[in-house]
Design a protein around this motif. Structure first.
Motif, PDB file in Angstrom:
ATOM      1  N   PHE A   1      46.637  -1.207 -31.747  1.00 16.90           N
ATOM      2  CA  PHE A   1      47.263   0.089 -31.514  1.00 16.90           C
ATOM      3  C   PHE A   1      46.170   1.139 -31.302  1.00 16.90           C
ATOM      4  O   PHE A   1      45.249   1.254 -32.110  1.00 16.90           O
ATOM      5  N   THR A   2      46.291   1.878 -30.209  1.00 19.41           N
ATOM      6  CA  THR A   2      45.330   2.927 -29.900  1.00 19.41           C
ATOM      7  C   THR A   2      46.061   4.240 -29.664  1.00 19.41           C
ATOM      8  O   THR A   2      47.256   4.263 -29.340  1.00 19.41           O
ATOM      9  N   ASP A   3      45.331   5.350 -29.813  1.00 13.52           N
ATOM     10  CA  ASP A   3      45.943   6.656 -29.602  1.00 13.52           C
ATOM     11  C   ASP A   3      45.753   7.116 -28.161  1.00 13.52           C
ATOM     12  O   ASP A   3      45.237   6.375 -27.308  1.00 13.52           O
ATOM     13  N   ARG A   4      46.186   8.350 -27.871  1.00 12.09           N
ATOM     14  CA  ARG A   4      46.128   8.881 -26.514  1.00 12.09           C
ATOM     15  C   ARG A   4      44.695   8.863 -25.959  1.00 12.09           C
ATOM     16  O   ARG A   4      44.472   8.657 -24.769  1.00 12.09           O
ATOM     17  N   GLU A   5      43.721   9.104 -26.830  1.00 11.95           N
ATOM     18  CA  GLU A   5      42.325   9.141 -26.400  1.00 11.95           C
ATOM     19  C   GLU A   5      41.670   7.765 -26.364  1.00 11.95           C
ATOM     20  O   GLU A   5      40.487   7.645 -26.041  1.00 11.95           O
ATOM     21  N   GLY A   6      42.426   6.718 -26.723  1.00 10.78           N
ATOM     22  CA  GLY A   6      41.881   5.371 -26.700  1.00 10.78           C
ATOM     23  C   GLY A   6      41.248   4.922 -27.999  1.00 10.78           C
ATOM     24  O   GLY A   6      40.656   3.833 -28.062  1.00 10.78           O
ATOM     25  N   ASN A   7      41.358   5.720 -29.066  1.00  9.09           N
ATOM     26  CA  ASN A   7      40.786   5.345 -30.356  1.00  9.09           C
ATOM     27  C   ASN A   7      41.690   4.358 -31.084  1.00  9.09           C
ATOM     28  O   ASN A   7      42.904   4.550 -31.162  1.00  9.09           O
ATOM     29  N   ASN A   8      41.080   3.324 -31.639  1.00  6.87           N
ATOM     30  CA  ASN A   8      41.823   2.284 -32.340  1.00  6.87           C
ATOM     31  C   ASN A   8      42.211   2.757 -33.741  1.00  6.87           C
ATOM     32  O   ASN A   8      41.414   3.382 -34.445  1.00  6.87           O
ATOM     33  N   LEU A   9      43.456   2.451 -34.155  1.00  7.28           N
ATOM     34  CA  LEU A   9      43.922   2.828 -35.487  1.00  7.28           C
ATOM     35  C   LEU A   9      43.271   1.990 -36.581  1.00  7.28           C
ATOM     36  O   LEU A   9      43.445   2.278 -37.763  1.00  7.28           O
TER      37      LEU A   9
ATOM     38  N   ALA B   1      39.844   1.422 -36.422  1.00  5.56           N
ATOM     39  CA  ALA B   1      38.417   1.723 -36.362  1.00  5.56           C
ATOM     40  C   ALA B   1      37.987   2.596 -37.529  1.00  5.56           C
ATOM     41  O   ALA B   1      38.791   3.317 -38.126  1.00  5.56           O
ATOM     42  N   SER B   2      36.696   2.564 -37.834  1.00  7.22           N
ATOM     43  CA  SER B   2      36.159   3.440 -38.871  1.00  7.22           C
ATOM     44  C   SER B   2      36.401   4.896 -38.494  1.00  7.22           C
ATOM     45  O   SER B   2      36.851   5.691 -39.324  1.00  7.22           O
ATOM     46  N   ARG B   3      36.060   5.264 -37.265  1.00  8.21           N
ATOM     47  CA  ARG B   3      36.437   6.578 -36.738  1.00  8.21           C
ATOM     48  C   ARG B   3      37.871   6.469 -36.245  1.00  8.21           C
ATOM     49  O   ARG B   3      38.148   6.196 -35.090  1.00  8.21           O
ATOM     50  N   THR B   4      38.778   6.711 -37.155  1.00 12.03           N
ATOM     51  CA  THR B   4      40.161   6.278 -36.989  1.00 12.03           C
ATOM     52  C   THR B   4      40.910   7.138 -35.994  1.00 12.03           C
ATOM     53  O   THR B   4      40.869   8.366 -36.050  1.00 12.03           O
ATOM     54  N   GLY B   5      41.623   6.456 -35.090  1.00 12.02           N
ATOM     55  CA  GLY B   5      42.462   7.149 -34.134  1.00 12.02           C
ATOM     56  C   GLY B   5      43.815   7.530 -34.707  1.00 12.02           C
ATOM     57  O   GLY B   5      44.140   7.260 -35.864  1.00 12.02           O
ATOM     58  N   GLY B   6      44.635   8.152 -33.864  1.00  2.00           N
ATOM     59  CA  GLY B   6      45.979   8.569 -34.240  1.00  2.00           C
ATOM     60  C   GLY B   6      46.369   9.820 -33.487  1.00  2.00           C
ATOM     61  O   GLY B   6      45.709  10.852 -33.606  1.00  2.00           O
ATOM     62  N   THR B   7      47.413   9.730 -32.664  1.00  2.00           N
ATOM     63  CA  THR B   7      47.898  10.893 -31.920  1.00  2.00           C
ATOM     64  C   THR B   7      48.886  11.659 -32.787  1.00  2.00           C
ATOM     65  O   THR B   7      49.880  11.084 -33.251  1.00  2.00           O
ATOM     66  N   PRO B   8      48.654  12.961 -33.030  1.00  2.00           N
ATOM     67  CA  PRO B   8      49.578  13.720 -33.886  1.00  2.00           C
ATOM     68  C   PRO B   8      50.998  13.741 -33.328  1.00  2.00           C
ATOM     69  O   PRO B   8      51.211  13.981 -32.140  1.00  2.00           O
ATOM     70  N   VAL B   9      51.958  13.477 -34.196  1.00  2.00           N
ATOM     71  CA  VAL B   9      53.384  13.547 -33.866  1.00  2.00           C
ATOM     72  C   VAL B   9      54.032  14.734 -34.568  1.00  2.00           C
ATOM     73  O   VAL B   9      54.850  15.448 -33.983  1.00  2.00           O
ATOM     74  N   LEU B  10      53.653  14.956 -35.820  1.00  2.00           N
ATOM     75  CA  LEU B  10      54.276  15.991 -36.648  1.00  2.00           C
ATOM     76  C   LEU B  10      53.279  16.443 -37.700  1.00  2.00           C
ATOM     77  O   LEU B  10      52.681  15.615 -38.382  1.00  2.00           O
TER      78      LEU B  10
END
Length: 705
Positions: A267-275, A277-286
């Motif tokens: 699973f990756t966020d809008r910017e391509g960061n893996n959920l 990863a140490s530098r953790t991704g996540g696209t804000p929803v709320l």
């Protein structure tokens, strides 16, 4: 982030000025609005909600146990409520009592974080037990399942944990909590679960949903909990809540999402960061937006009769967060807001966040007539019977389930697809312009078993059920939001409040405790992380702070930060970034933080709070923003809340200085005089003994207006 909160302990014991109203970004049918929280009048507390539409026509909601009354005198161990309109709820009762309590649940255990599904003709409730009888230890978290013929019960435990206690690598047990089931379009069932000790996991289930099969897959790291999965336009979306759940008025809980082409990730966020990863991704929803609601998280998705999805979640009223006359017994009622899909990503109210009130309500009643060209029809159907379904446009468009197949017929032809499971479910037909879409699902919870689309130019008014279809409804089809709400704009640099660090510090700066190791030269300020920290009562007054007055009115402050903390190593809690400071008990900081093996951008807030009828206390909480990098750009946008006069600051981060992730907002009192600046701290003797100090390099500090 100094410490992880003791999760749900209380439950176990019993807009920025550019933020426009969400209705501006999508046309809506004229339905009366509603106020949040939607559980007001029924229960003051309803955390970790899970929702489903029953085959009796009611919507049902389930929550972690806790009080009904604001004063805490009345409560249940595991709540069930029902509603006709999703915005007014009434008590049904509790899931477990002395006659049906799971025998493998220790008598001391509470029940947390339910998930409700309709599986093969019966309701399955997944639940968390924090103390089991399967090990001799306490806090040996496990997940169970109970079944019932109706959404209100009676509930029968499956007899053993679905996911047994899982030993943690460093001792104790992983937080095997927060279950969520998902059924894929090939009929495979999955269970997701997890939290801050262990991360988010997924595993296949047996067809009855009561046992696991095969290997467990880690799908998101230990920055997330409360998973929930839906499928949308060919992607699997994993929702997860992040940050502290239970810090009163500074609860930073918020919901993020990643997506994948597989239910098991990556699973990756809008910017391509893996959920993961140490530098953790996540696209804000709320996330909190500066109104009364903070701690917006642990979500579920429900679809109304128009096809509009709604986000159910709990939140904390920052003005009155606790049970009456208590100082820490947190109340988390249920809120409901519109879930939009814009440019392939989910977002609440087009990105404006939680509401105190909404101008329109969910469509929950069938229209007596539906003249709209865009319609949605729905009905419940049974398996292995003659054709059942719905018909629209005077019979020219039909969607039926017939002996294991979903079939869609329009004036342009017929398509069919096998339904992978022979189960009862719900069929829907959406007519939007010249396109017809049919869908079959078990429980209307974002995991369809079959979908078909065909063009159509048929016209006509009549819409009826076909065969033995029940719970038939017809409603005008929702109009999707297609444009996100604008984010804060950036004006021209104001040199009176800015510094490019080319020739020492510009006028206007003051040190609160000078940092002797800090240097300013050649376009950068270099500042080793200090062991004194604003969150530590013993050292806060000794912490070095670089401060200056903030301008009046709206502005954005930005810095470019290099922080050499690497990845994957434990460097607790070295951090640096922007600071908004009133005094040692009232401040905010937007930092790149090393916490555990993770790296994240945290917007933290500390404040002294005066509960109603109880002594004041100091609380700290943080909200996550975007993923950091070796070089991270940070922004805080300031405005004044019109209704209260409070100072509001909304946080953003970037890894290239061009593409920004905007997240939560915090506020400071109207009568306060905040100063803005920089900070570099959070280190410890243990971290420095192994890795040394980290050095924060700030390339500039710019205020734009």
């Amino acid at each position: 982030m100094r410490a992880r909160p003791v999760r749900r302990l209380i439950a176990a014991i019993v807009s920025l000025s550019v933020l426009l109203t969400a209705s501006a970004y999508a046309e809506r049918p004229a339905r009366a609005g509603f106020a949040n929280p939607v559980t007001a009048g029924y229960s003051a507390d309803f955390p970790d909600p899970a929702l489903i539409k029953g085959r009796d026509g009611w919507w049902y909601a389930y929550s972690t146990g806790g009080p009904y009354a604001k004063d805490g005198h009345d409560g249940d161990g595991y709540k069930i409520a029902r509603s006709r309109d999703l915005t007014h709820w009434e008590k049904v009762g509790s899931v477990f009592n002395d006659t049906n309590r799971p025998t493998w649940a220790d008598p001391t255990s509470g029940f947390w974080a339910p998930d409700i599904r309709y599986v093969d003709g019966r309701y399955v409730l997944y639940f968390t037990v924090h103390n089991t009888t399967t090990t001799p230890d306490n806090w040996d978290y496990a997940i169970g399942a109970a079944t019932a013929p109706t959404p209100s019960g009676p509930w029968t435990d499956s007899g053993a944990p679905v996911v047994a206690p899982r030993p943690a690598a460093d001792g104790g047990f992983e937080w095997t909590i927060d279950p969520a089931e998902f059924t894929d379009s090939d009929g495979t069932r999955y269970l997701y679960w997890g939290s801050y000790n262990g991360g988010i996991h997924a595993v296949r289930l047996t067809p009855d949903g009561l046992r696991t099969v095969g290997a467990v897959t880690n799908v998101a790291r230990d920055r997330f909990e409360g998973p929930y999965v839906v499928k949308h336009d060919g992607y699997y979306y994993l929702f997860g809540s992040s940050a502290n759940c239970c810090a009163g008025p500074t609860t930073g809980y918020a919901v993020f999402a990643g997506r994948s082409r597989s239910p098991l990730g990556p699973f990756t966020d809008r910017e391509g960061n893996n959920l993961n990863a140490s530098r953790t991704g996540g696209t804000p929803v709320l996330a909190a937006n500066g109104n009364r609601w903070v701690g917006t998280g642990h979500s579920a998705v429900v679809t109304d009769l128009s096809g509009q999805q709604w986000f159910a979640y709990h939140a904390v009223d920052r003005t009155d967060p606790y049970v009456t006359n208590s100082n820490g017994w947190l109340l988390r009622p249920m809120l409901l807001d519109r879930l939009d899909w814009i440019d392939g990503w989910p977002t609440v109210n087009a990105g404006t966040g939680p509401t105190e009130s909404s101008k329109t309500s969910p469509a929950t009643t069938s229209a007596p007539s539906a003249p709209s060209a865009n319609l949605r029809l729905e009905a419940d159907v049974q398996p292995a019977r003659a054709a059942q379904g719905v018909s629209a446009r005077d019979g020219r468009v039909r969607a039926v389930v017939d002996h294991g197949f979903l079939r869609l017929t329009t004036d342009r032809g017929t398509r069919s697809v096998r339904v992978p499971l022979d189960v009862p479910g719900t069929i829907s037909l959406e007519l939007r312009g010249d396109r017809a879409t049919a869908e079959f699902s078990e429980d209307r919870l974002g995991d369809p078993l079959a979908t078909l689309t065909l063009p159509t130019r048929a016209r006509g008014q009549r819409a009826v059920p076909i065969g033995d279809a029940g719970n038939f409804s017809v409603a005008p089809l929702y109009t999707p939001a297609t444009r996100p709400a604008p984010t804060p704009g950036v004006g021209r640099v104001d040199p009176a409040y800015s510094d490019d660090f080319t020739h020492g510090l510009n006028p206007g700066w003051t040190w609160r405790n000078t940092s002797p190791d800090t240097t300013v030269a050649d376009g950068s300020l270099r500042w080793p992380t200090e062991t004194n920290d604003l969150t530590d009562n013993a050292t806060a007054s000794k912490a070095a702070l670089l401060l200056r007055d903030q301008p009046a009115g709206n502005f954005v402050v930005e810095t470019k930060l290099h922080l050499d903390v690497g990845t994957d190593t434990i460097r607790n809690y070295q951090q640096a970034g922007l600071l908004v400071y009133v005094d040692d008990e009232n401040w905010m900081r937007l930092d790149h933080v090393a916490g555990g093996t993770g790296r994240f951008v945290e917007f933290g807030k500390r404040m002294r709070f005066q509960p109603i009828g109880a002594p004041s206390n100091v609380t700290f909480g943080g909200a996550m923003i975007g993923a950091p990098a070796a070089t991270t750009w940070l922004r805080l946008a300031h405005d004044v809340v019109p209704a209260t006069g409070e100072h509001r600051y909304r946080a953003a981060s970037s890894t290239d200085g061009k593409h920004w992730v905007w997240g939560a907002a915090w506020t400071l009192p109207a009568n306060s005089t905040p100063r803005i600046g920089l900070v570099s701290q959070g280190s410890s003797a243990a971290t420095e003994a192994q890795y040394g100090k980290a050095t924060a390099q700030f390339d500039y500090f710019r205020v734009t207006r």
